[in-house]
Scaffold this motif. Structure first.
Motif, PDB file in Angstrom:
ATOM      1  N   UNK A  93       0.844  -1.192   0.000  1.00 46.87           N
ATOM      2  CA  UNK A  93       0.000   0.000   0.000  1.00 46.87           C
ATOM      3  C   UNK A  93       0.877   1.239   0.000  1.00 46.87           C
ATOM      4  N   UNK A  94       0.478   2.218  -0.782  1.00 50.41           N
ATOM      5  CA  UNK A  94       1.153   3.520  -0.825  1.00 50.41           C
ATOM      6  C   UNK A  94       0.138   4.592  -0.457  1.00 50.41           C
ATOM      7  N   UNK A  95       0.511   5.453   0.467  1.00 46.02           N
ATOM      8  CA  UNK A  95      -0.369   6.529   0.921  1.00 46.02           C
ATOM      9  C   UNK A  95       0.361   7.855   0.746  1.00 46.02           C
ATOM     10  N   UNK A  96      -0.335   8.841   0.183  1.00 51.24           N
ATOM     11  CA  UNK A  96       0.282  10.159  -0.005  1.00 51.24           C
ATOM     12  C   UNK A  96      -0.654  11.242   0.506  1.00 51.24           C
ATOM     13  N   UNK A  97      -0.135  12.047   1.443  1.00 52.83           N
ATOM     14  CA  UNK A  97      -0.885  13.188   1.938  1.00 52.83           C
ATOM     15  C   UNK A  97      -0.479  14.443   1.179  1.00 52.83           C
ATOM     16  N   UNK A  98      -1.394  14.988   0.395  1.00 49.98           N
ATOM     17  CA  UNK A  98      -1.100  16.194  -0.376  1.00 49.98           C
ATOM     18  C   UNK A  98      -0.943  17.401   0.547  1.00 49.98           C
ATOM     19  N   UNK A  99      -1.787  17.441   1.580  1.00 47.50           N
ATOM     20  CA  UNK A  99      -1.709  18.459   2.620  1.00 47.50           C
ATOM     21  C   UNK A  99      -2.467  17.930   3.822  1.00 47.50           C
ATOM     22  N   UNK A 100      -2.746  18.775   4.805  1.00 47.90           N
ATOM     23  CA  UNK A 100      -3.422  18.313   6.015  1.00 47.90           C
ATOM     24  C   UNK A 100      -4.866  17.896   5.772  1.00 47.90           C
ATOM     25  N   UNK A 101      -5.456  18.331   4.645  1.00 48.12           N
ATOM     26  CA  UNK A 101      -6.858  18.040   4.366  1.00 48.12           C
ATOM     27  C   UNK A 101      -7.049  16.890   3.394  1.00 48.12           C
ATOM     28  N   UNK A 102      -6.201  16.796   2.368  1.00 49.32           N
ATOM     29  CA  UNK A 102      -6.422  15.857   1.265  1.00 49.32           C
ATOM     30  C   UNK A 102      -5.332  14.786   1.234  1.00 49.32           C
ATOM     31  N   UNK A 103      -5.735  13.575   0.862  1.00 49.31           N
ATOM     32  CA  UNK A 103      -4.781  12.487   0.713  1.00 49.31           C
ATOM     33  C   UNK A 103      -5.351  11.384  -0.158  1.00 49.31           C
ATOM     34  N   UNK A 104      -4.497  10.434  -0.500  1.00 50.62           N
ATOM     35  CA  UNK A 104      -4.907   9.327  -1.358  1.00 50.62           C
ATOM     36  C   UNK A 104      -4.114   8.082  -0.988  1.00 50.62           C
ATOM     37  N   UNK A 105      -4.751   6.914  -1.093  1.00 44.55           N
ATOM     38  CA  UNK A 105      -4.096   5.641  -0.832  1.00 44.55           C
ATOM     39  C   UNK A 105      -4.373   4.685  -1.983  1.00 44.55           C
ATOM     40  N   UNK A 106      -3.360   3.896  -2.339  1.00 47.41           N
ATOM     41  CA  UNK A 106      -3.485   2.863  -3.367  1.00 47.41           C
ATOM     42  C   UNK A 106      -3.009   1.554  -2.750  1.00 47.41           C
ATOM     43  N   UNK A 107      -3.799   0.493  -2.917  1.00 50.58           N
ATOM     44  CA  UNK A 107      -3.500  -0.779  -2.284  1.00 50.58           C
ATOM     45  C   UNK A 107      -3.625  -1.908  -3.293  1.00 50.58           C
ATOM     46  N   UNK A 108      -2.577  -2.757  -3.387  1.00 50.46           N
ATOM     47  CA  UNK A 108      -2.580  -3.876  -4.324  1.00 50.46           C
ATOM     48  C   UNK A 108      -2.226  -5.159  -3.572  1.00 50.46           C
TER      49      UNK A 108
END
Length: 319
Positions: A93-108
């Protein structure tokens, strides 16, 4: 207190990502996965990676809320009698926080799954062994609703990247398609919607709660998995040491599969698990974790194999 809050925020991605029950649970012995990183969130910017290994054996035949005594069954029968499904799952899994409000996770996930069963009308065991990637999940999140950023929403898709064409390899059913509940992928694109909340109880304890809904939007080859929901709640004891204990309650409920290739009579369940968890801060950026998931309540439709317990271990690194 501020220091404890910073520690809680730093550990929050791992805590909310701890085990919840997986999506399908048919008589074919589908996977009961831990789903860690795809359900996490981050209060800070930047990238983190999570590598997890789950193992569990489905060999407990159940119907309703009780256990089935398979030793008294005389073959052949008109009902498929599952024997055993061994699950060895690895998830990146890779998780990226763009800032304190927004983020995204990808899981394979990657599934390694031997399986054995006795099909209706057969007297001998048929076996299969699938080893391949599963369905990819992509989840966005937003938690800017309050200045504390202590609650948020999740939204995303499960994509049909896993195989749906695995066949039995040995026995009377050799060459025949493996049941759809056992395939590495469902073949469907699913909508994911969730909401979560976390906070402090006192200077030593904090909590979190989360609900995640999965709604299949498409079907493939006359098969569509049932709508499912995961509910997770947990508490964590914070200390100044590197080891942090957790305790979670995981609830999974799922409706029956539909379609001509579905096993509607042996799918659909409500499962409740208690999950003791330990995380260990190896360094400031690297954490190890271990989980044992124990069943508290199992109610299944028809005949379904369930595990008596599951074990998960992993590493989580923030960059």
């Amino acid at each position: 207190m501020k220091k404890l809050h910073r520690v809680a925020a730093m550990l929050a991605p791992l805590a909310l990502a701890l085990p919840s029950l997986s999506w399908a649970c048919s008589s074919c012995g589908c996977t009961l996965n831990s789903d860690w990183a795809s359900q996490g969130f981050k209060a800070e910017e930047g990238l983190s990676l999570d590598l997890r290994f789950d193992t569990f054996i489905q060999n407990d035949m159940r119907t309703g809320t009780g256990r089935v005594n398979t030793s008294g069954i005389t073959f052949p029968t008109d009902q498929e009698i599952q024997q055993r499904t061994t699950n060895r799952n690895t998830t990146l899994a890779a998780d990226y926080g763009f800032n304190a409000d927004w983020g995204m996770a990808v899981l394979l996930p990657y599934y390694d799954r031997p399986h054995s069963t006795i099909a209706p009308g057969d007297t001998d065991i048929s076996t299969s062994h699938s080893s391949s990637i599963g369905d990819l999940r992509v989840l966005g999140r937003y938690q800017g609703f309050s200045p504390e950023r202590d609650w948020g929403v999740q939204f995303g898709l499960k994509l049909p990247t896993g195989r749906t064409d695995v066949n039995f390899s040995n026995g009377p059913q050799a060459g025949q398609p493996l049941d759809r509940g056992l395939q590495p992928g469902t073949g469907s694109t699913d909508l994911l919607l969730g909401i979560y909340r976390f906070g402090s109880i006192n200077e030593n304890f904090d909590y979190f709660a989360q609900a995640l809904l999965q709604v299949p939007l498409t079907s493939k080859d006359a098969f569509k998995p049932g709508v499912g929901a995961n509910l997770t709640a947990g508490v964590r004891y914070l200390t100044d040491g590197p080891v942090v204990p957790h305790l979670q309650l995981n609830v999974r409920t799922e409706r029956r599969e539909t379609g001509a290739n579905a096993d509607a009579g042996n799918s659909g369940a409500t499962l409740v698990y208690l999950s003791p968890v330990v995380t260990w801060s190896i360094t400031e950026k690297l954490k190890a974790y271990g989980v044992v998931q124990l069943p508290l309540y199992q109610r299944v439709t028809g005949y379904q194999l369930e595990p008596k317990y599951s074990v998960s271990v992993g590493l989580h690194h923030a960059f």
